[in-house]
Enzyme design. Sequence first.
Site, PDB file in Angstrom:
ATOM      1  N   GLY A  24      56.109 119.887 -33.051  1.00  0.00           N
ATOM      2  CA  GLY A  24      54.826 120.069 -32.402  1.00  0.00           C
ATOM      3  C   GLY A  24      54.894 119.614 -30.693  1.00  0.00           C
ATOM      4  N   THR A  25      56.455 118.776 -30.251  1.00  0.00           N
ATOM      5  CA  THR A  25      56.895 119.293 -28.689  1.00  0.00           C
ATOM      6  C   THR A  25      57.042 120.233 -28.064  1.00  0.00           C
ATOM      7  OG1 THR A  25      59.385 118.834 -29.406  1.00  0.00           O
ATOM      8  CG2 THR A  25      57.822 116.638 -29.468  1.00  0.00           C
ATOM      9  N   GLY A  26      56.659 121.047 -28.613  1.00  0.00           N
ATOM     10  CA  GLY A  26      56.924 122.610 -27.751  1.00  0.00           C
ATOM     11  C   GLY A  26      58.609 122.829 -27.704  1.00  0.00           C
ATOM     12  N   LYS A  27      58.800 123.388 -28.420  1.00  0.00           N
ATOM     13  CA  LYS A  27      60.381 124.087 -28.783  1.00  0.00           C
ATOM     14  C   LYS A  27      60.195 124.701 -28.196  1.00  0.00           C
ATOM     15  CE  LYS A  27      62.709 125.192 -32.160  1.00  0.00           C
ATOM     16  NZ  LYS A  27      62.478 125.275 -33.724  1.00  0.00           N
ATOM     17  N   THR A  28      59.650 126.114 -28.442  1.00  0.00           N
ATOM     18  CA  THR A  28      59.768 126.839 -28.129  1.00  0.00           C
ATOM     19  C   THR A  28      59.521 127.725 -26.919  1.00  0.00           C
ATOM     20  OG1 THR A  28      59.600 127.866 -30.237  1.00  0.00           O
ATOM     21  CG2 THR A  28      58.906 129.359 -28.775  1.00  0.00           C
ATOM     22  N   HIS A 859      64.375 158.820 -87.510  1.00  0.00           N
ATOM     23  CA  HIS A 859      64.591 159.524 -86.309  1.00  0.00           C
ATOM     24  C   HIS A 859      65.103 158.038 -85.316  1.00  0.00           C
ATOM     25  CE1 HIS A 859      62.002 162.636 -87.971  1.00  0.00           C
ATOM     26  NE2 HIS A 859      61.781 163.072 -86.671  1.00  0.00           N
ATOM     27  N   ASP A 958      64.370 169.551 -85.334  1.00  0.00           N
ATOM     28  CA  ASP A 958      64.104 169.196 -86.186  1.00  0.00           C
ATOM     29  C   ASP A 958      64.980 168.718 -86.432  1.00  0.00           C
ATOM     30  OD1 ASP A 958      60.982 168.097 -84.398  1.00  0.00           O
ATOM     31  OD2 ASP A 958      60.498 169.230 -86.744  1.00  0.00           O
TER      32      ASP A 958
END
Length: 1050
Positions: A24-28, A859, A958
């Site tokens: 929440g510290t605004g990294k981006t 079969h 068959d």
Amino acid sequence: MKPFNIFDSNSSIQGKFFLEASAGTGKTFTIEQIVLRALIEGSLTHVEHALAITFTNASTNELKVRIKDNLAQTLRELKAVLNSQPASLPTYLDINCNVKQIYMQVRNALATLDQMSLFTIHGFCNFVLEQYFPKTRLIHKNPALTHSQLVLHHITNYLKQDLWKNVLFQEQFHLLAVRYNVTSKHTSSLVDKLLASYTQPISSYFSSRVERLEQISLWHQQIYNSLLEIPKQVFLDQLTAHISGFKKQPFSILDDLHHFVDLLYTSETHSSLFSFFKIAETFNFKHRLARYKPCAAFTVLENMSWVERTLEFCNLDRIFNTLLVDLQEYLKQNYTPWLSPDESVFALEKLLSSSEAQPVVQALREQYQLVLIDEFQDTDKQQWSIFSNLFISPKFTGSLFLIGDPKQSIYEWRSADLPTYLTAKSSFSEDKQLQLVNNYRSTPKLMEAINQIFGKISPFLEIPGYLPIEYHALNPQSSETFENPPHAPIHFFFYETIKDQALWIFSEALRLQKEQKIPLGNMVVLVSDSNQAFELISYATIPVSFSKNKSIFHLTETHILTTALLEAILHPENYEKISKILFSSLFGLSLDEVTTKKEDFTIYFQSLHSYISHHGLLATFYRVMTTQGNVLFSSPRGDLIFQEMEKLCGYLDTISSYPYHQLLHLKNFSETGRWEEELAISSYSEDLETLKITTIHSSKGLEYDIVFCPGIEKSKKNKSSSELLREMYVACTRAKKQLYLPISTQPPSLQRSSALTNYVKLEGTQSSAYDLAIHLHQEHPDLFSYSLPKDHGHATTVLNLPLLETFALKVTPPKTIFSFSSTKFLLDTHKDSQSIPYSKLPISKQQLPLGEKTGILIHKILESIQFSLLQDTEYLMSTIMRFIKHTHLEGFEETILKLLSKTFFSPLTFSSQTFSLSQVLPNKIFRETSFLFLENQELWQGVIDLFFEHEGKYYIIDWKTSFLGETNSDYSKSNLSIYIKQEKLDYQGRIYVKAVRKFLNQFEIDDDVELGVIFIRGIDTQGNGFFALNSSEDIPNFNPKAIQKCQAYH
């Protein structure tokens, strides 16, 4: 660590820095501002000289958009200044700066942003390898083929060249070929198995073939000297008699014993000495009986550990692993060294540490002026080695930011390790270790409460050999407030059962939606794993969706169901493919329902076959859901499967409009999804009217107004205390306004280890989570509150939801599908009154029992037998026993074996030539071939037992297990002719011949097709038991529309 503020001109961005950015510290935001500031200040002359590395492709794309938007916004502000209009510029700008020059610099950066290097770690490694080490990249690449198709091409080439002979003995490869028999419906082919496994790391495999051959030779020399004292026949007789001391096996080893003893007494060494698995399994210690007595011959073998060596020699897992290791080496040499993404990391690390790479290292250092490495807490040793080699050195003169948060390192299972993070941090001087100290996500009161919780743990993390990591309280900077009486920002709610917990969460979410006007889509329930999510969903009283960022192949059967549905639609004549989807959770039918309504469902899927070609896969899926939606939604995880199938069908429609192409892509999807992240489909819901449920791991990097955290209460195994604490931190810091933490009312002694109980233990002052909640509330009533189970009722909220809008799809009139079975009823009305009631003939105990079950089992045996092994009596016997064990045919093994031998080796006389089935090449045979064709506007379907080409001619066989009498003469051509006309088998033959001719016409083959009927009970070398039908015989007149209600059975 020093506080860092990007807008403070005293906080330099030129140099090498280690930046810790808590949640929440605004990294981006800080990263995008660092790029902008570097451009403005001139330390970054052009964006092509900037490098940013993030964790995922999604993060890379988000960062690029953020940087672009920031540059565009700054450009608008600069333009406003140039036009003498009010504007907001970064505070670090000098008042006397050249605004016009800065404007030109930012405008140029925005226009050329695509030249900026934005990568994931794997993307960066691949970029460097491709640019500077091209010889280590793809040696062969065909742009027309996908990665999976290229790998498949090389696997096929490897096997075609018999390169397995370099690592395996022929006997070992034969075992693999039998295990991965492509003619079996129950196993995948060897090629498919190799394609699914080629990226896997292998630890257990055989040593080199040469070394093993030397060991076999040495072993044989030693035992050969011991055998000189025992005559060969005596040795064989003793081993033969020795069998009685062991539990009886479902196979005979007498022939193998003769062959084995012959090899033992031969002076020349053969690798097949250890290939007699059946002998070793028979003489296995675990199969010894009480009457076991030792013998001299077996004692010799026992002393030389022959049984153990043989079991190891024949170990299928080690054989396959040995083949796989050699194939991986072949792929690396002939296609690409990077079989998995991580291998590019390992390769680049190794290359950069070599002396020859120094020019490359220097070139990269000169290319970049600014390097930003995000999510550094998830870095491993190899990645750090690459970064430190390139950018930590004083020879790199640009700026470097390593950005991460050790408190959010929750990907230990992805090789991320905190010691690497701390090692990197210690390489920076203290004045270069920075931290973001302001929180912009949570309300001030909620941030204060979070500080209180995690501030009580000191040290927050402790790694032996490194300085402890402390929790630093963050300064709340959000201007938003939130009042939610009677609850404080962090509210503990107590519950007794999982149902109580779920009902409390859903009731509270509904209250917040009504009273606080917060959309359900802005709330999240964070769980530990998918199982917890589905358990909570089962009690849901409001709309919820499980949002995950995983591939659709990770948790549910979506991939399997979609594949099965598409196969049934594309092959409506194939009973096996239809049955697969009918038995699934999409239809949920029983065996009886599928059997009795098989023809109806063939008609249904035939109508879908026409529909999908005109309307596409997604519309066809919706059409199926109009009738099957209730069935799917009533199954476990049905709502999630619906969402995923809907998304997957829509995605496939964007890939191709051709259903067959979609099916091919879908079958390779799970493997290619590991390489192409854009193929991974997220079920993340954007619906604001739906409460989200997601895992703590998937929530990392996201934020929500309201967060419920039942995931921190879920018991965890094999997780360290440190990782549990970090998971709790990640979960709690997703909230912007309100955080809810559940606490079980179970006694502490009954509670298992979870993130919450781990926190209580680390905090140390309280004995339980219950006591902790009470204590926190008493200490800070404005920050913490709690509610007891009695505080909420168990009343179920009744929602007055509007009726769902529905739509109807136009129903395409179905075509009736005819078969020999469905038309036989009408044909039977024409039976000759002189017909023989064969079913009433007496039968001796030596004959196979009568009845449908006998025919089905015979079969099945005929369907599974490999034509290449018809000479192998033991193989035939083991196949027979595998099918008849615990059935009414148990005890008839020898009888069935004799009948099958006659079936395959008796001459069959057709009009064109005479031959036996044993002479037919296995690669020219089709078995149990389904057909569906249009004739005179009517659809006909059926299944052909055997269709093959022999010496340029085409034939149909068959099988019949009909009982016509005790002796072979009862199956003479005259008797068979009467029976065939009586049972209208000539009519059946004409249908089959017509189907095969239509099939051959696709390849412009107009050759005649002959059909023969083999009566297994009576076939012999004298021509009895076989009847070749006259293909020119006319079909009896009939009106198929008169019998539309008759079912088709095969």
